[in-house]
Scaffold this active site. Structure first.
Site, PDB file in Angstrom:
ATOM      1  CB  ALA A 110      -0.907   0.012   1.226  1.00 25.36           C
ATOM      2  CE  LYS A 111       2.794   7.387  -3.434  1.00 23.85           C
ATOM      3  NZ  LYS A 111       4.213   7.041  -3.313  1.00 23.85           N
ATOM      4  CB  ALA A 112       0.147   3.023   3.988  1.00 23.95           C
TER       5      ALA A 112
END
Length: 299
Positions: A158-160
């Site tokens: 995820a691009k968290a």
């Protein structure tokens, strides 16, 4: 413009379904995303009025939110249009676009099942991520203290927002020592990526790049791999050990902000920006320019 704090700028931000004055796009101090990193985001670049690979970025944003356990209340098509609206509102044709989604302030604590999912898009001018003079000779990378975590311990696909904590720490440490950025290893000790960009190496005309099994397979990374294959270059995706760095002749990093940037130094290792780095930089800039893409389509 670069010296103006981001909360003091003029214009508009797309915020939960409408354009609001830039200064009014605020969240409460007890927002869950601030305390518990329940936030995902994307970074896109616009060239000539067109946002490059916008659909892919919007799809990844929704996937990132799903991995973190929440649903953005907008479709891919609606996110695309919000990004275009934010860009137009700022009267930009070339710029950076930042969609972001986060849990709000309705509940405070680790559990926040009833919190509203907020969504906003901002756009601003953002020229070269690295100093143009440094890019000519290749930027210098330190070697980071922190490593990219195992997929079993963090949502690495995820691009968290939370995953960038160690990136900020590592980039600040590198800059404080005179470097432009830092190379991060992964939890196993393999070469992974820079703090906000994927990395490639060249040896005997073959391009080598780490397998993205615990960090993002960047959209720019995928674009550059396709461009390299179109040129007939061999691409090898594999695990790369740190002691292999001494055997590579060229190195470059890729990312929405970094685009294609040559690397001249990683710790004790030296590289010389060469033909492959220069060719892929030129091919990438041609690919993102909508006028060049249009001409190629009609040729």
């Amino acid at each position: 413009m670069a010296d103006i704090p981001f909360d003091k700028r003029d214009g508009f931000i797309w915020f939960n379904g409408e354009l609001v004055p830039w200064a009014d796009a605020k969240v409460h101090v007890l927002t869950h995303g601030l305390h518990y990193a329940s936030s995902v985001f994307e970074g896109c670049r616009a060239y000539g009025g067109e946002i490059f690979k916008l659909r892919e970025h919007s799809e990844r944003l929704i996937k990132s939110a799903d991995i973190l356990g929440f649903r953005i209340p907008y479709s891919v098509e609606e996110i695309d249009e919000a990004c275009r609206t934010a860009l137009r509102a700022q009267k930009l044709v070339d710029g950076y676009v930042r969609p972001v989604a986060w849990r709000g302030s309705e509940m405070m604590g680790v559990s926040a099942q009833k919190n509203r999912i907020n969504f906003a898009v901002a756009a601003w001018e953002w020229p070269s991520y690295f100093d143009p003079e440094q890019r000519k000779v290749g930027i210098r990378l330190d070697i980071a203290k922190y490593k990219r975590p195992s997929p079993e311990t963090a949502p690495s696909m995820a691009k968290a927002a939370g995953l960038y904590m160690i990136c900020t720490i590592s980039k600040h440490a590198a800059e404080n020592k005179g470097y432009a950025d830092a190379l991060m290893y992964d939890y196993r000790g393999y070469v992974a990526e820079a703090t906000g960009a994927n990395i490639f190496f060249v040896k005997d005309g073959v391009i080598h790049t780490p397998t993205p099994d615990c960090f993002l397979d960047g959209i720019t990374r995928q674009t550059v791999i396709a461009l390299a294959k179109a040129r007939g270059y061999e691409i090898v995706e594999r695990h790369i050990m740190p002691d292999e760095l001494r055997g590579f002749s060229e190195c470059f990093i890729t990312g929405t902000a970094a685009e294609v940037t040559p690397v001249g130094e990683i710790g004790p290792h030296r590289f010389t920006p060469g033909v492959i780095s220069a060719t892929l930089f030129e091919d990438y800039m041609a690919a993102v320019n909508p006028k060049v893409v249009a001409r190629a389509a009609t040729a």
